[in-house]
Design a protein around this motif. Sequence first.
Motif, PDB file in Angstrom:
ATOM      1  N   VAL A   9     -78.530  38.911 -15.228  1.00 20.95           N
ATOM      2  CA  VAL A   9     -79.517  39.988 -15.241  1.00 20.95           C
ATOM      3  C   VAL A   9     -79.728  40.468 -16.668  1.00 20.95           C
ATOM      4  O   VAL A   9     -78.822  40.395 -17.518  1.00 20.95           O
ATOM      5  CB  VAL A   9     -79.076  41.163 -14.344  1.00 20.95           C
ATOM      6  N   PRO A  10     -80.925  40.962 -17.000  1.00 23.05           N
ATOM      7  CA  PRO A  10     -81.186  41.498 -18.340  1.00 23.05           C
ATOM      8  C   PRO A  10     -80.251  42.657 -18.659  1.00 23.05           C
ATOM      9  O   PRO A  10     -79.759  43.351 -17.766  1.00 23.05           O
ATOM     10  CB  PRO A  10     -82.655  41.955 -18.252  1.00 23.05           C
TER      11      PRO A  10
ATOM     12  N   PHE B  72     -70.326  45.930 -23.155  1.00 22.32           N
ATOM     13  CA  PHE B  72     -71.292  44.852 -22.982  1.00 22.32           C
ATOM     14  C   PHE B  72     -70.840  43.918 -21.860  1.00 22.32           C
ATOM     15  O   PHE B  72     -69.666  43.907 -21.485  1.00 22.32           O
ATOM     16  CB  PHE B  72     -71.463  44.086 -24.295  1.00 22.32           C
ATOM     17  N   PRO B  73     -71.760  43.132 -21.307  1.00 14.74           N
ATOM     18  CA  PRO B  73     -71.385  42.238 -20.191  1.00 14.74           C
ATOM     19  C   PRO B  73     -70.331  41.222 -20.598  1.00 14.74           C
ATOM     20  O   PRO B  73     -70.233  40.827 -21.763  1.00 14.74           O
ATOM     21  CB  PRO B  73     -72.718  41.534 -19.854  1.00 14.74           C
ATOM     22  N   ARG B  74     -69.545  40.807 -19.630  1.00 16.43           N
ATOM     23  CA  ARG B  74     -68.597  39.710 -19.871  1.00 16.43           C
ATOM     24  C   ARG B  74     -69.366  38.402 -20.018  1.00 16.43           C
ATOM     25  O   ARG B  74     -70.429  38.214 -19.423  1.00 16.43           O
ATOM     26  CB  ARG B  74     -67.606  39.581 -18.718  1.00 16.43           C
ATOM     27  N   VAL B  75     -68.817  37.507 -20.787  1.00 13.02           N
ATOM     28  CA  VAL B  75     -69.403  36.178 -20.935  1.00 13.02           C
ATOM     29  C   VAL B  75     -69.189  35.393 -19.644  1.00 13.02           C
ATOM     30  O   VAL B  75     -68.129  35.475 -19.017  1.00 13.02           O
ATOM     31  CB  VAL B  75     -68.770  35.443 -22.127  1.00 13.02           C
ATOM     32  N   GLN B  76     -70.206  34.619 -19.251  1.00 18.49           N
ATOM     33  CA  GLN B  76     -70.107  33.783 -18.060  1.00 18.49           C
ATOM     34  C   GLN B  76     -70.077  32.310 -18.460  1.00 18.49           C
ATOM     35  O   GLN B  76     -70.702  31.905 -19.436  1.00 18.49           O
ATOM     36  CB  GLN B  76     -71.292  34.028 -17.133  1.00 18.49           C
ATOM     37  N   ASP B  77     -69.325  31.532 -17.683  1.00 19.98           N
ATOM     38  CA  ASP B  77     -69.291  30.098 -17.947  1.00 19.98           C
ATOM     39  C   ASP B  77     -70.416  29.404 -17.196  1.00 19.98           C
ATOM     40  O   ASP B  77     -71.279  30.047 -16.591  1.00 19.98           O
ATOM     41  CB  ASP B  77     -67.917  29.513 -17.595  1.00 19.98           C
ATOM     42  N   GLU B  78     -70.401  28.068 -17.214  1.00 17.62           N
ATOM     43  CA  GLU B  78     -71.496  27.307 -16.613  1.00 17.62           C
ATOM     44  C   GLU B  78     -71.583  27.455 -15.105  1.00 17.62           C
ATOM     45  O   GLU B  78     -72.618  27.141 -14.498  1.00 17.62           O
ATOM     46  CB  GLU B  78     -71.364  25.823 -16.978  1.00 17.62           C
ATOM     47  N   ASN B  79     -70.517  27.933 -14.480  1.00 17.69           N
ATOM     48  CA  ASN B  79     -70.515  28.138 -13.032  1.00 17.69           C
ATOM     49  C   ASN B  79     -70.831  29.584 -12.650  1.00 17.69           C
ATOM     50  O   ASN B  79     -70.744  29.945 -11.469  1.00 17.69           O
ATOM     51  CB  ASN B  79     -69.156  27.734 -12.449  1.00 17.69           C
ATOM     52  N   GLY B  80     -71.146  30.393 -13.653  1.00 17.27           N
ATOM     53  CA  GLY B  80     -71.439  31.788 -13.383  1.00 17.27           C
ATOM     54  C   GLY B  80     -70.200  32.635 -13.206  1.00 17.27           C
ATOM     55  O   GLY B  80     -70.288  33.781 -12.754  1.00 17.27           O
ATOM     56  N   GLU B  81     -69.027  32.110 -13.560  1.00 16.28           N
ATOM     57  CA  GLU B  81     -67.784  32.863 -13.435  1.00 16.28           C
ATOM     58  C   GLU B  81     -67.503  33.640 -14.718  1.00 16.28           C
ATOM     59  O   GLU B  81     -67.722  33.146 -15.823  1.00 16.28           O
ATOM     60  CB  GLU B  81     -66.614  31.918 -13.133  1.00 16.28           C
ATOM     61  N   MET B  82     -67.027  34.859 -14.557  1.00 15.13           N
ATOM     62  CA  MET B  82     -66.711  35.693 -15.703  1.00 15.13           C
ATOM     63  C   MET B  82     -65.503  35.134 -16.459  1.00 15.13           C
ATOM     64  O   MET B  82     -64.562  34.622 -15.858  1.00 15.13           O
ATOM     65  CB  MET B  82     -66.415  37.122 -15.255  1.00 15.13           C
ATOM     66  N   LEU B  83     -65.541  35.248 -17.767  1.00 12.05           N
ATOM     67  CA  LEU B  83     -64.425  34.831 -18.597  1.00 12.05           C
ATOM     68  C   LEU B  83     -63.675  36.067 -19.111  1.00 12.05           C
ATOM     69  O   LEU B  83     -64.284  37.091 -19.398  1.00 12.05           O
ATOM     70  CB  LEU B  83     -64.926  33.992 -19.771  1.00 12.05           C
ATOM     71  N   PRO B  84     -62.333  35.980 -19.204  1.00  8.81           N
ATOM     72  CA  PRO B  84     -61.529  34.791 -18.972  1.00  8.81           C
ATOM     73  C   PRO B  84     -61.281  34.533 -17.494  1.00  8.81           C
ATOM     74  O   PRO B  84     -61.394  35.440 -16.673  1.00  8.81           O
ATOM     75  CB  PRO B  84     -60.210  35.143 -19.665  1.00  8.81           C
ATOM     76  N   HIS B  85     -60.925  33.281 -17.187  1.00  6.57           N
ATOM     77  CA  HIS B  85     -60.514  32.972 -15.826  1.00  6.57           C
ATOM     78  C   HIS B  85     -59.186  33.679 -15.538  1.00  6.57           C
ATOM     79  O   HIS B  85     -58.323  33.781 -16.408  1.00  6.57           O
ATOM     80  CB  HIS B  85     -60.338  31.460 -15.658  1.00  6.57           C
TER      81      HIS B  85
END
Length: 347
Positions: free
Chosen positions: A25-26, A162-175
Motif C-alpha cells: 500500500v502507498p 516507516f513500513p517494514r521491508v517485504q521480501d518477494e513473497n510479501g513477508e515482512m523482514l526479518p523472518h
Amino acid sequence: MKRLFMIFTFLGLLFTAQIAVAEIVPFSFMNHVFKFYQGGVSGNYETVNIFISDGLEQNKYADILSLTYNQTGINLSTTYDANKRQYEATGNSGTSKKSKYKIAFSSLEKQDNNYIYALIKIEDNDIAGSDIISLKLYIPDKKADIKKLDEKYFNAFYKTKFPRVQDENGEMLPHLYPLNFNGDKFVLKYSLCDKDDATNYYLTRKQNFYNYKSIVRINTRSDINSPEKLANIIIDNQKAVKGFKLISNETYGKDKIISYINNEINIKRKKTFVVYSIFKIVPAKKGVISIEYSIRIPDDEKASLTVSSTEQKYRAFLKTYEIPELIKVPMGMLPALQDNDYMEQTK
C-alpha cells in the motif's frame, strides 16, 4: 574515501537480483505520498523496497523513499562518526542526531537546476539487523534553505515508524525463527555460522542485547570431542567471575548438565544481578552441541530462593529436552563491549 552515506541513496542501489514484491500500500509522510515502485536485492545489503511519488517516468525529479533491511546489522556508533565527518567535509551537512538505537543525517546538494534534500536514518531492527531509510526530496532553488527544511522535516522523519521491508513473497523482514523453551517464547536475535560451527542467540520478542532478562544460546563446537571437556572449559572460564558458585555438574548417559551462578552489574544503573546459567551438552557427529539458558536475577533478599526454584525447574526440563537444529543463517549483531550496559564482575 567515498562518503559512506552515498551507499544508502537510491541512485547508488544496484540490484543483483530483481524481485516482485507482493502488493504494498502507498505510504504518506508529511503530505508526500509514495507508491511502491521496485524491489530488489543489492550487492551490499539485503532486500530493498523503493517507493516514489507520482510521475517518475515523466519527471526525473520525483521524490524517492528507499527502505532497506540489512539482516546482519550495522554498528551505529562507528557509522555515525564516519558519516558526520564526511558530511561536514562537503559543506552540505544539516542536522545529525544519535541515540543508542538509531542515527540520522540530513544534507542538501545541488543537482541541475534543483536541490536534493536528503534524509537518512539507520536504526536497529527490533528483531535483528538494521533498517535503513533514505528519503530524497527535490527542492526548487528558492526554497533550498537546509535550516528551514530541517525544521520542517527532520524531527518527524527521525520519529516516524516507516513500513517494514517485504521480501518477494510479501513477508515482512526479518523472518521470525521462534523457539518455545519450557513454556517461554523466544525468537532468534543473532546467528553466526563459521565452517562447521554455528551459534544461535534467542531472546523474547521485546528484549534486546542491552536489556534482556533471559537468553537461550545454542552452539556447536567441532573442536571439542566430548561434553565433559566442554563442561570443564566453561567452569574454568567462570571461576574468575565474582560470585561464581557451581550448582550442578552431572552426567546423564552421554550428556552433561552443569549450572552455576555469578554476578553482573548494570553499569549505568549501578545495580547488581545474580546470573543463573544452566547448560546441556550432548555429543554430535562432529564435536558437541550445547544449549544454555541464562537469567538475570536482581541481587536482593529473594535472589537465593529464585535461583533454587529456577535450578529445580530447568534441570528437570533439560534432562529430556532435545536440542533443536541450529539456524544456519547469518543474522543480527552483538553489541560492542563498550556499548554493553552489563559487565561481569571479576574477583
